[in-house]
Design an enzyme around this catalytic site. Structure first.
Site, short mmCIF file in Angstrom:
data_model
loop_
_atom_site.label_atom_id
_atom_site.label_comp_id
_atom_site.label_asym_id
_atom_site.label_seq_id
_atom_site.Cartn_x
_atom_site.Cartn_y
_atom_site.Cartn_z
N ILE A 1 1.36 -6.61 -1.04
CA ILE A 1 2.44 -6.91 -2.02
C ILE A 1 1.99 -6.98 -3.34
CG2 ILE A 1 3.75 -9.02 -2.06
CD1 ILE A 1 3.74 -7.52 0.89
N GLU A 2 0.60 -7.39 -3.60
CA GLU A 2 0.15 -7.36 -4.90
C GLU A 2 -0.09 -6.17 -5.58
OE1 GLU A 2 -0.35 -9.83 -6.89
OE2 GLU A 2 -0.10 -11.69 -5.43
N SER A 3 -0.32 -5.22 -5.07
CA SER A 3 -1.00 -3.85 -5.89
C SER A 3 -0.77 -2.47 -5.01
CB SER A 3 -2.20 -4.07 -6.09
OG SER A 3 -3.14 -4.02 -4.97
N TYR B 1 8.33 -13.50 -2.36
CA TYR B 1 6.64 -13.23 -2.06
C TYR B 1 6.32 -13.50 -0.73
CZ TYR B 1 1.81 -13.19 -3.36
OH TYR B 1 0.45 -12.73 -3.45
#
Length: 493
Positions: free
Chosen positions: A116-118, A221
């Site tokens: 999800i982040e990167s 998120y």
């Protein structure tokens, strides 16, 4: 008593102990019941070579059921090529993350968070300057002891950033007692989540993740993580084929005791340069300084190859570059002359912007020569900064002045610090010309100004490059400002 007699005596005693009493024949038979071990520390005999299955067995965060999860499932499910690229990229790092999570007794869903982040890209940088696969902002990274200096950025380091991210997530879970809220705080900041909870409490409303008011990025998120979790749990349902990832370490840490060129390390390890950088993404200079970096990561089978080749390497020089600390503020041209480089090369290697001077104390990468043979000290390797000040340039400016009553050419020239000859030449008049009150004359003077785009104040501001160390004190100041004593907000986009 001989050995034969001893054996007979022992046999009699043993058989007597095994004999069943007559009463035992009359006792009713009882079914055998399942026994329970008294400890959970007995190793499992099950052999599992599939890391995905190991991750699934460690899922422990309650599932989030929401329309936003369905929307995210559709988004990811309709992009099998994107899933394939992400999961293939993650194969280098997942085993280590799962190991760390299990040692801390944390849910293995958290191993999926870098998707999800990167998208598991350790070189990723957000528009808000969050970096690495766990996407740490500079101040938060500094708070969790991730070094950021002129030579490396540990927000991208596989081991250091994973340690920091799990430390942060553990802290957030202790704070909120709920993994959904902890994840929201990881994205939005614990101060923001805490204030949202207090608002709802004040209004008599619920304080769960779905009940809080939050920005759209944070609102989506946890649903994104849930969607990825659902796909990993049952890829066939989404027509997704996951790459095979063995339940075995991908990399091994290897000690280094000398400054070494990145290209030489990759050559001695027999790995492609891009593969080495994928495991060691924190280095952003051509040389690794052992004073600040004691270990590198290499593919499992290549670690011994490197050690063997390093032992046999006899060229004598391991690093082509070293560090020179500027003794005073100077121009790039001056610094280049002192270290024996061209100005263009010095600018290129150290990424020096145009129209900037090098500040005193800056640590610059320069070629290693007979005058600079020793390895870089640990202090410079860990704390080296590169700072710039705007160049001072001279320009000629025209300034009109008014003639006063009784002025002569000599008086006007003296009052403005110029010669009578120049005053006459600038205004195309004779040096003996008579002047009239109110008459305008042009004066030309050379003045020093800062480089374009920089405020021209008495005290010229220093421009720090992004790689400058963010001190713990600075991070703590941001803590107080943003979170009233908590960790700095991780990121804002």
């Amino acid at each position: 008593m001989n050995l034969r007699h001893l054996f007979i005596a022992f046999s009699v005693v043993w058989l007597a102990g095994c004999a069943t009493s007559p009463a035992s024949y009359d006792a009713p038979l009882k079914p055998i019941t399942r026994a329970h071990t008294g400890t959970s520390k007995v190793a499992s005999l099950e052999s599992n070579n599939d890391l995905w299955e190991r991750i699934r067995k460690g899922f422990a965060i309650p599932d989030l059921e929401h329309d936003l999860v369905d929307a995210q499932e559709q988004w990811y499910g309709s992009r099998p090529d994107y899933i394939d690229r992400m999961t293939t990229r993650s194969s280098k790092y997942l085993y280590h993350i799962v190991e760390e999570l299990e040692q801390r007794n944390m849910p293995t869903e958290l191993a999926l968070l870098p998707y999800i982040e990167s998208a598991f890209n350790p070189q990723a940088v957000s528009s808000a300057k969050a970096a690495g696969m766990w996407q740490f902002m500079p101040a938060t990274g500094s708070y969790f002891d991730l070094t950021q200096n002129a030579f490396r950025d540990d927000r991208r380091d596989v081991l250091a950033s994973t340690r920091a991210a799990l430390d942060y997530l553990e802290k957030l879970h202790r704070m909120f007692g709920d993994w959904h809220l902890a994840l929201a705080a990881y994205n939005w900041g614990e101060g923001s989540v805490g204030r949202a909870i207090k608002r709802n409490e004040k209004q008599g409303q619920g304080t769960s993740y779905v009940e809080l008011s939050m920005p759209n990025e944070t609102r989506n998120y946890v649903p994104k993580l849930q969607a990825v979790k659902n796909i990993i749990a049952d890829p066939e349902k989404f027509n997704i084929e996951l790459p095979n990832i063995e339940n075995h370490p991908y990399f091994q840490a290897v000690d280094i005791k000398r400054d070494m060129d990145v290209e030489l390390v990759a050559r001695l390890a027999d790995v492609r340069l891009e593969d080495f950088k994928a495991l060691n993404p924190s280095f952003h200079r051509p040389t690794i300084f052992a004073g600040g970096t004691t270990q590198i990561l290499l593919p499992w089978d290549n670690a011994k190859v490197f050690q063997r080749n390093f032992a046999a390497y006899n060229d004598g020089q391991y690093a082509s570059w070293t560090v020179w600390v500027a003794p005073s503020t100077m121009t790039v041209a001056n610094a280049a002359q002192r270290v024996g480089m061209s100005e263009a090369d010095l600018r290129s290697v150290n990424r020096i912007p145009p129209r900037m001077m090098i500040k005193s104390g800056s640590a610059l990468m320069v070629p290693r020569t007979s005058q600079h043979l020793s390895d870089v000290s640990s202090h410079i390797a860990d704390h080296g900064t590169l700072a710039f000040a705007p160049e001072i340039t001279e320009v000629t400016r025209r300034t009109p002045v008014k003639v006063r009553k009784g002025d002569t050419m000599a008086k006007v020239a003296s009052r403005n610090g110029v010669t009578v000859a120049n005053l006459a030449r600038w205004n195309d008049i004779k040096t003996t010309a008579k002047l009239s009150a109110g008459q305008s004359l042009d004066i030309y003077k050379t003045v020093k100004i800062q480089a374009a785009g920089v405020n021209n104040k008495k005290s010229a501001p220093t421009k720090q490059v992004r790689s400058t160390v963010v001190t713990k004190k600075a991070a703590d100041t941001k803590v107080a400002q943003k979170s009233k004593g908590g960790t700095p907000t991780k990121k804002k986009r």
